[in-house]
Design an enzyme around this catalytic site. Structure first.
Site, PDB file in Angstrom:
ATOM      1  N   ASP A  16       0.813  -1.208   0.000  1.00  0.00           N
ATOM      2  CA  ASP A  16       0.000   0.000   0.000  1.00  0.00           C
ATOM      3  C   ASP A  16       0.851   1.264   0.000  1.00  0.00           C
ATOM      4  O   ASP A  16       0.677   2.147  -0.850  1.00  0.00           O
ATOM      5  CB  ASP A  16      -0.936   0.016   1.218  1.00  0.00           C
ATOM      6  CG  ASP A  16      -2.019  -1.037   1.132  1.00  0.00           C
ATOM      7  OD1 ASP A  16      -1.835  -2.024   0.398  1.00  0.00           O
ATOM      8  OD2 ASP A  16      -3.046  -0.887   1.819  1.00  0.00           O
ATOM      9  N   ARG A  96      -1.319   5.896  17.176  1.00  0.00           N
ATOM     10  CA  ARG A  96      -1.514   6.909  16.139  1.00  0.00           C
ATOM     11  C   ARG A  96      -1.078   8.317  16.540  1.00  0.00           C
ATOM     12  O   ARG A  96      -0.514   9.040  15.717  1.00  0.00           O
ATOM     13  CB  ARG A  96      -2.969   6.923  15.675  1.00  0.00           C
ATOM     14  CG  ARG A  96      -3.449   5.688  14.905  1.00  0.00           C
ATOM     15  CD  ARG A  96      -2.386   4.761  14.508  1.00  0.00           C
ATOM     16  NE  ARG A  96      -2.826   3.702  13.581  1.00  0.00           N
ATOM     17  CZ  ARG A  96      -2.059   2.678  13.258  1.00  0.00           C
ATOM     18  NH1 ARG A  96      -0.859   2.557  13.792  1.00  0.00           N
ATOM     19  NH2 ARG A  96      -2.478   1.772  12.407  1.00  0.00           N
ATOM     20  N   ASP A 125      -8.367   5.239  11.675  1.00  0.00           N
ATOM     21  CA  ASP A 125      -7.013   5.761  11.670  1.00  0.00           C
ATOM     22  C   ASP A 125      -6.875   7.068  10.906  1.00  0.00           C
ATOM     23  O   ASP A 125      -6.074   7.926  11.270  1.00  0.00           O
ATOM     24  CB  ASP A 125      -6.046   4.720  11.096  1.00  0.00           C
ATOM     25  CG  ASP A 125      -5.670   3.662  12.110  1.00  0.00           C
ATOM     26  OD1 ASP A 125      -5.923   3.879  13.302  1.00  0.00           O
ATOM     27  OD2 ASP A 125      -5.108   2.624  11.714  1.00  0.00           O
ATOM     28  N   SER A 179      -6.461  -8.315   7.725  1.00  0.00           N
ATOM     29  CA  SER A 179      -5.799  -7.021   7.830  1.00  0.00           C
ATOM     30  C   SER A 179      -5.265  -6.915   9.245  1.00  0.00           C
ATOM     31  O   SER A 179      -6.026  -7.000  10.216  1.00  0.00           O
ATOM     32  CB  SER A 179      -6.799  -5.891   7.551  1.00  0.00           C
ATOM     33  OG  SER A 179      -6.213  -4.635   7.812  1.00  0.00           O
TER      34      SER A 179
END
Length: 405
Positions: A16, A96, A125, A179
């Site tokens: 990605d 994050r 996110d 994932s």
């Protein structure tokens, strides 16, 4: 697009973000700075350097942030006994704000006018990264490719990579159907069979923990030493924050601790099923509540419990850098002044059992709490008036003939 000259990309080196890197160069005609963080995800981060160089990146940041992550983010969160919706220990959420912080710091260092991330438009996110970025640098531009491009499947990403000479293997070891996101606090699993909420998760999915059925038949005992609400030693051995969490992950994993299968409410509005392994964090939560049980005043402890869901929601939804979270943190940290001592735990087949706690700052007084003779430390006759006064409003209402409901 023309006004973006340089962008800092949160870069893992995977499919990605490698596609994003090239896409940014082509779409925005800009210079890209890559930032790769080692948060204890258990994978090599250095290969990202070679991949970034191959795509023409001149400024490459690869940083070991494990100590900062645990010291400045995980530990402060656990001082509040934080869980979201009664179960989730916020392993992804708490990473994050640190990534957002470093993205902005690197943007300032390199003169970049934008940042970019690989979060999708369906997840939490994107919100966490961007709220943090705007809080720390209000004028920064944020580029979220998943909200702009049409490369919305893995096959399209692979085709783009092949077309543009991005070194990604189409064939190789079998790709996980899930994932996953990992750091020193947890590893998460979404997608695959988990999208059917009635289907049991597969045993071979788990990476960090032994199944409780196969965990040792002999319990493991450990002692955790606390100083101002943080663990500073395991079995008497002083450790740094990251060392503490690493060791608790190891011990907890062996004993089948920390597996979770939940459906949570995402900030963007949908429900999502996720499975999590948080062995060290599960131990930390149980132990911290145990040491607080003897060192915190009753009303302080209850107030913390009342505020915790609000604090957890702030972290989950990306408001770590908000003034209200910082205000709550100051209150939480102040409450930890006397949260010192040792907790003894028994770990056995997925269970964390508190078997002892002691502290020089303990408010537990055996002379008062005893069921034996207390030598006059507590006058039991005092309870009669206490009870009558607390019952007064109910007695008045009953005398008026009022119904309870």
């Amino acid at each position: 697009m023309a006004d973006v000259k340089k962008v800092v990309l949160a870069y893992s080196g995977g499919l990605d973000t490698s596609v994003i890197l090239k896409w940014l160069q082509d779409t925005y005609n800009c210079e890209v700075v890559t930032f790769t963080a080692d948060l204890g995800q258990g994978e090599e981060v250095e290969p990202a350097r070679a991949k970034a160089k191959a795509l023409g990146v001149k400024e490459i940041y690869i940083e070991d942030l494990r100590e900062e992550f645990v010291r400045d983010f995980v530990f402060p969160m656990f001082r509040a006994n934080t869980i979201y919706e009664g179960e989730y220990l916020l392993g992804t959420s708490i990473a994050r704000p640190l990534i957002a912080k470093r993205l902005i710091e690197i943007a300032n260092e390199t003169g970049a006018d934008a940042i970019s991330h690989g979060a999708t438009g369906k997840g939490n996110d994107q919100v966490r990264f961007e709220l943090g970025a705007y809080a720390l640098k209000p004028g920064v531009k944020v580029i979220a490719p998943w909200r702009e491009w049409d490369l919305l499947s893995r096959e399209k990403l692979m085709d783009y990579a092949e077309t543009h000479g991005i070194p990604i293997e189409r064939h190789g070891k079998k790709k996980s159907p899930y994932s996953m996101d990992a750091n020193l606090l947890h590893i998460s699993y979404e997608g695959g069979v988990l999208e059917d909420t009635w289907t049991e998760h597969e045993e071979d999915m788990w990476k960090w923990t032994t199944s409780p059925e196969k965990a040792p038949d002999t319990p493991t005992y450990i002692e955790l030493t606390y100083r101002k609400g943080d663990i500073v030693a395991i079995d008497g051995k002083e450790m740094t924050p990251a060392q503490v969490l690493t060791e608790l992950n190891r011990i907890g994993g062996i004993n089948g601790i920390g597996r979770l299968d939940i459906v949570e409410n995402r900030y963007v509005g949908m429900k999502s099923r996720g499975c999590y392994e948080t062995p060290g964090g599960t131990i930390m939560l149980k132990a911290h509540r145990a040491i607080e049980s003897i060192t915190l005043d009753r009303e302080v402890a209850h107030l913390k419990d009342e505020l915790m869901p609000r604090y957890a929601k702030l972290i989950y939804t990306g408001y770590w850098w908000s003034p209200e979270r910082e205000m709550l943190q100051q209150m939480i940290d102040a409450s930890q002044e006397y949260v010192n001592g040792v907790v003894r735990l028994k770990l056995y087949k997925g269970n964390v059992i508190v078997v002892g706690r002691k502290s020089d700052d303990s408010l537990f007084d055996a002379n008062i709490a005893t069921f034996e003779e207390d030598g006059g430390a507590y006058n039991q006759a005092d309870a009669a008036g206490f009870i009558k006064l607390n019952a007064l409003r109910m007695r008045i209402a009953a005398n008026k003939g009022r119904k309870l409901f």
